[in-house]
Design an enzyme around this catalytic site. Structure first.
Site, PDB file in Angstrom:
ATOM      1  N   ILE A  16     -41.960 -15.643  12.430  1.00 59.77           N
ATOM      2  CA  ILE A  16     -43.323 -15.978  12.040  1.00 59.77           C
ATOM      3  C   ILE A  16     -44.195 -14.731  12.002  1.00 59.77           C
ATOM      4  O   ILE A  16     -45.019 -14.561  11.092  1.00 59.77           O
ATOM      5  CB  ILE A  16     -43.908 -17.024  12.997  1.00 59.77           C
ATOM      6  CG1 ILE A  16     -43.167 -18.362  12.850  1.00 59.77           C
ATOM      7  CG2 ILE A  16     -45.403 -17.239  12.732  1.00 59.77           C
ATOM      8  CD1 ILE A  16     -43.574 -19.410  13.865  1.00 59.77           C
ATOM      9  N   ARG A  36     -41.700  -4.136  20.166  1.00 61.24           N
ATOM     10  CA  ARG A  36     -41.102  -3.272  21.198  1.00 61.24           C
ATOM     11  C   ARG A  36     -39.936  -2.451  20.667  1.00 61.24           C
ATOM     12  O   ARG A  36     -39.815  -1.272  20.962  1.00 61.24           O
ATOM     13  CB  ARG A  36     -40.594  -4.131  22.363  1.00 61.24           C
ATOM     14  CG  ARG A  36     -41.668  -4.816  23.172  1.00 61.24           C
ATOM     15  CD  ARG A  36     -41.045  -5.655  24.277  1.00 61.24           C
ATOM     16  NE  ARG A  36     -40.217  -6.734  23.735  1.00 61.24           N
ATOM     17  CZ  ARG A  36     -39.496  -7.576  24.469  1.00 61.24           C
ATOM     18  NH1 ARG A  36     -39.471  -7.442  25.786  1.00 61.24           N
ATOM     19  NH2 ARG A  36     -38.796  -8.550  23.916  1.00 61.24           N
ATOM     20  N   VAL A  62     -46.244  -5.964  24.904  1.00 64.18           N
ATOM     21  CA  VAL A  62     -47.451  -6.635  25.377  1.00 64.18           C
ATOM     22  C   VAL A  62     -47.453  -6.847  26.890  1.00 64.18           C
ATOM     23  O   VAL A  62     -48.509  -7.138  27.472  1.00 64.18           O
ATOM     24  CB  VAL A  62     -47.658  -7.985  24.663  1.00 64.18           C
ATOM     25  CG1 VAL A  62     -47.709  -7.797  23.158  1.00 64.18           C
ATOM     26  CG2 VAL A  62     -46.582  -9.000  25.050  1.00 64.18           C
ATOM     27  N   TYR A 164     -42.280 -22.490  29.070  1.00 61.47           N
ATOM     28  CA  TYR A 164     -42.868 -22.242  27.752  1.00 61.47           C
ATOM     29  C   TYR A 164     -44.039 -23.182  27.497  1.00 61.47           C
ATOM     30  O   TYR A 164     -45.110 -22.754  27.056  1.00 61.47           O
ATOM     31  CB  TYR A 164     -41.806 -22.419  26.672  1.00 61.47           C
ATOM     32  CG  TYR A 164     -42.318 -22.170  25.275  1.00 61.47           C
ATOM     33  CD1 TYR A 164     -42.512 -20.873  24.810  1.00 61.47           C
ATOM     34  CD2 TYR A 164     -42.619 -23.233  24.420  1.00 61.47           C
ATOM     35  CE1 TYR A 164     -42.992 -20.635  23.530  1.00 61.47           C
ATOM     36  CE2 TYR A 164     -43.100 -23.005  23.138  1.00 61.47           C
ATOM     37  CZ  TYR A 164     -43.284 -21.711  22.703  1.00 61.47           C
ATOM     38  OH  TYR A 164     -43.774 -21.486  21.443  1.00 61.47           O
ATOM     39  N   THR A 199     -36.860 -20.429  13.993  1.00 63.01           N
ATOM     40  CA  THR A 199     -36.815 -19.020  14.389  1.00 63.01           C
ATOM     41  C   THR A 199     -35.824 -18.889  15.533  1.00 63.01           C
ATOM     42  O   THR A 199     -35.298 -19.885  16.033  1.00 63.01           O
ATOM     43  CB  THR A 199     -38.195 -18.513  14.852  1.00 63.01           C
ATOM     44  OG1 THR A 199     -38.548 -19.194  16.073  1.00 63.01           O
ATOM     45  CG2 THR A 199     -39.266 -18.770  13.794  1.00 63.01           C
TER      46      THR A 199
END
Length: 241
Positions: A16, A36, A62, A164, A199
């Site tokens: 995405i 990264r 991040v 999650y 994904t």
């Protein structure tokens, strides 16, 4: 000729995030590919440039203070500003993730990336965003973070990994508070649900393509100045909290 709109998309080397970068690039924007992994980051930039996007690489973890600070410095020094931030980088975390089996370390790791990472990047980029004429922030969330949907009779959200799920509920709460604090500024900040997208995060089980999942982020990144802030949206409109 006016200067192009400048965007940073975190986790933009695939899925995405890549499609968000591609979609914004198709608008003529200059897009920073935050990621990264150096090899994947450079490959994404090369692919975007081949398709006509003015893309540039932003080394970015991040979950690391120094990496985020360096990314902000890079954008300030080499690009000169920032108009739009899309906080897309996220992890699913190790399984199993039922409440009775999840390892607390997994919860901590998921929240570090999916929530604290958003706060870390957002706050580092705010000085740049404040200099924009129409600054926008989009936090990629999920309807699995909606407490309203989980507690509505007749709606089955399915077995969702608890770390999650909780991270997206947490992220939505953070988005609301940013919206309140920044309500007297030009910055519009919203949460976006891409839908169940195929994904690597979903083991490619989703019914939607990454390009379809990117559409809501592109919409929120291009809101007019009188657009909503502190909200939660998918392609169909507002999502209940």
């Amino acid at each position: 000729m006016s200067e192009p709109t400048i965007a940073l998309v975190t986790g933009a080397n695939k899925g995405i995030g890549y499609e968000i970068a591609a979609g914004l690039g198709a608008l003529g924007w200059r897009v920073g590919v935050g990621a990264r992994d150096r090899q994947r980051r450079e490959a994404a930039v090369e692919k975007l440039r081949a398709a006509g996007t003015d893309a540039f690489a932003v080394p970015l973890d991040v979950a690391d203070d120094a990496s985020v600070a360096a990314a902000a410095d890079l954008i300030a020094d080499q690009v000169g500003g920032l108009d739009v931030l899309v906080n897309n980088a996220a992890i699913g975390g190790a399984l199993p993730q039922t409440p009775t089996t999840v390892d607390p370390a997994t919860v901590r790791a998921v929240v570090e990336t999916n929530v604290i990472g958003v706060v870390r990047v957002t706050n580092a980029m705010l000085p740049l965003l404040r200099g924009s004429a129409s600054p926008r922030i989009v936090n990629m969330s999920s309807s699995v973070g909606s407490l309203a949907l989980h507690t509505t009779p007749g709606i089955d959200m399915g077995p969702i990994p608890v770390a999650y799920l909780a991270s997206k509920t947490f992220l939505n709460a953070v988005t609301i508070q940013y919206g309140k604090e920044l309500s007297d500024t030009k910055i519009l900040i919203n949460s976006a649900c891409p839908g169940f997208t195929a994904t690597d995060l979903t083991d490619f089980r989703g019914a939607r393509t990454p390009r379809q999942g990117a559409a809501i982020a592109i919409h929120l990144a291009t809101l007019p100045d009188d657009g909503p802030t502190g909200g939660f949206f998918d392609d169909a409109g507002p999502v209940p909290w």
